[in-house]
Design a protein around this motif. Sequence first.
Motif, short mmCIF file in Angstrom:
data_model
loop_
_atom_site.label_atom_id
_atom_site.label_comp_id
_atom_site.label_asym_id
_atom_site.label_seq_id
_atom_site.Cartn_x
_atom_site.Cartn_y
_atom_site.Cartn_z
N GLY A 1 2.21 2.33 -4.25
CA GLY A 1 2.77 2.32 -5.58
C GLY A 1 3.23 0.93 -5.95
O GLY A 1 3.23 0.02 -5.13
N GLY A 2 3.59 0.78 -7.18
CA GLY A 2 4.05 -0.52 -7.61
C GLY A 2 4.76 -0.46 -8.94
O GLY A 2 4.62 0.49 -9.71
N ILE A 3 5.54 -1.48 -9.17
CA ILE A 3 6.23 -1.69 -10.43
C ILE A 3 6.14 -3.18 -10.71
O ILE A 3 5.69 -3.95 -9.86
N ALA A 4 6.55 -3.59 -11.88
CA ALA A 4 6.55 -5.03 -12.18
C ALA A 4 7.40 -5.74 -11.14
O ALA A 4 8.57 -5.45 -10.96
N GLY A 5 6.77 -6.62 -10.39
CA GLY A 5 7.51 -7.37 -9.39
C GLY A 5 7.53 -6.75 -8.01
O GLY A 5 8.24 -7.23 -7.14
N GLY A 6 6.77 -5.70 -7.77
CA GLY A 6 6.78 -5.10 -6.43
C GLY A 6 5.59 -4.19 -6.19
O GLY A 6 5.09 -3.56 -7.12
N LEU B 1 -5.89 7.60 11.41
CA LEU B 1 -5.72 8.76 12.28
C LEU B 1 -6.56 8.71 13.55
O LEU B 1 -6.16 9.23 14.58
N ASP B 2 -7.73 8.10 13.49
CA ASP B 2 -8.61 8.06 14.65
C ASP B 2 -8.45 6.78 15.46
O ASP B 2 -9.13 6.60 16.47
N ARG B 3 -7.57 5.90 15.06
CA ARG B 3 -7.42 4.61 15.72
C ARG B 3 -6.02 4.34 16.24
O ARG B 3 -5.79 3.33 16.86
N ASP B 4 -5.07 5.20 15.95
CA ASP B 4 -3.68 4.99 16.39
C ASP B 4 -3.11 3.68 15.84
O ASP B 4 -2.41 2.95 16.53
N TRP B 5 -3.46 3.37 14.59
CA TRP B 5 -2.95 2.19 13.90
C TRP B 5 -2.22 2.64 12.64
O TRP B 5 -2.58 3.64 12.01
N VAL B 6 -1.21 1.87 12.24
CA VAL B 6 -0.48 2.09 10.99
C VAL B 6 -0.38 0.76 10.28
O VAL B 6 -0.09 -0.27 10.89
N GLY B 7 -0.66 0.76 8.98
CA GLY B 7 -0.50 -0.44 8.17
C GLY B 7 0.56 -0.23 7.11
O GLY B 7 0.58 0.82 6.46
N VAL B 8 1.46 -1.19 6.96
CA VAL B 8 2.51 -1.11 5.95
C VAL B 8 2.52 -2.42 5.18
O VAL B 8 2.57 -3.50 5.79
N ILE B 9 2.45 -2.33 3.87
CA ILE B 9 2.51 -3.50 3.01
C ILE B 9 3.73 -3.33 2.10
O ILE B 9 3.82 -2.35 1.36
N LEU B 10 4.64 -4.26 2.17
CA LEU B 10 5.82 -4.29 1.31
C LEU B 10 5.86 -5.66 0.63
O LEU B 10 5.80 -6.68 1.31
N CYS B 11 5.96 -5.67 -0.67
CA CYS B 11 5.88 -6.93 -1.39
C CYS B 11 6.86 -6.91 -2.56
O CYS B 11 6.92 -5.93 -3.30
N ASN B 12 7.61 -7.97 -2.72
CA ASN B 12 8.56 -8.02 -3.82
C ASN B 12 8.10 -8.99 -4.92
O ASN B 12 8.90 -9.66 -5.54
N TYR B 13 6.79 -9.04 -5.13
CA TYR B 13 6.22 -9.78 -6.26
C TYR B 13 4.89 -9.14 -6.65
O TYR B 13 4.33 -8.34 -5.90
N ASP B 14 4.40 -9.47 -7.85
CA ASP B 14 3.12 -8.92 -8.29
C ASP B 14 2.01 -9.44 -7.38
O ASP B 14 1.99 -10.61 -7.01
#
Length: 106
Positions: free
Chosen positions: A63-68, A76-89
């Motif tokens: 999801g996103g909003i102006a500035g984030g 699921l088949d690779r035992d990996w998790v990706g997380v992206i957190l950003c405080n700008y567009d």
Amino acid sequence: MRFALALQRDKLLNRAYTQLYLSPKMSGPPLAGPGPAPAAEAFQAYGPIAVITGDQRHIGHGGGIAGGNTNWSIYLDRDWVGVILCNYDLDIQSVIRQERQAVPGA
């Protein structure tokens, strides 16, 4: 990360409800693959988007909003998790493509 682990280890829901939550329900538009990779087939689940790229399953939601912007993916088949957190567009789709290229077999 703790959410992904709890979900995959049936700590949030029992196994049957976890599978119900994660399973594809309705076909969605195909997603472009990263670089020369083939397009992925996407399905709407009960919250996350369930994607099949090649023979690999992963789910995600963002999801996103102006500035984030945010996104999480559980491979699921690779035992990996990706997380992206950003405080700008940000062009978050390009970052997600880079993430998928980094995960072996995704």
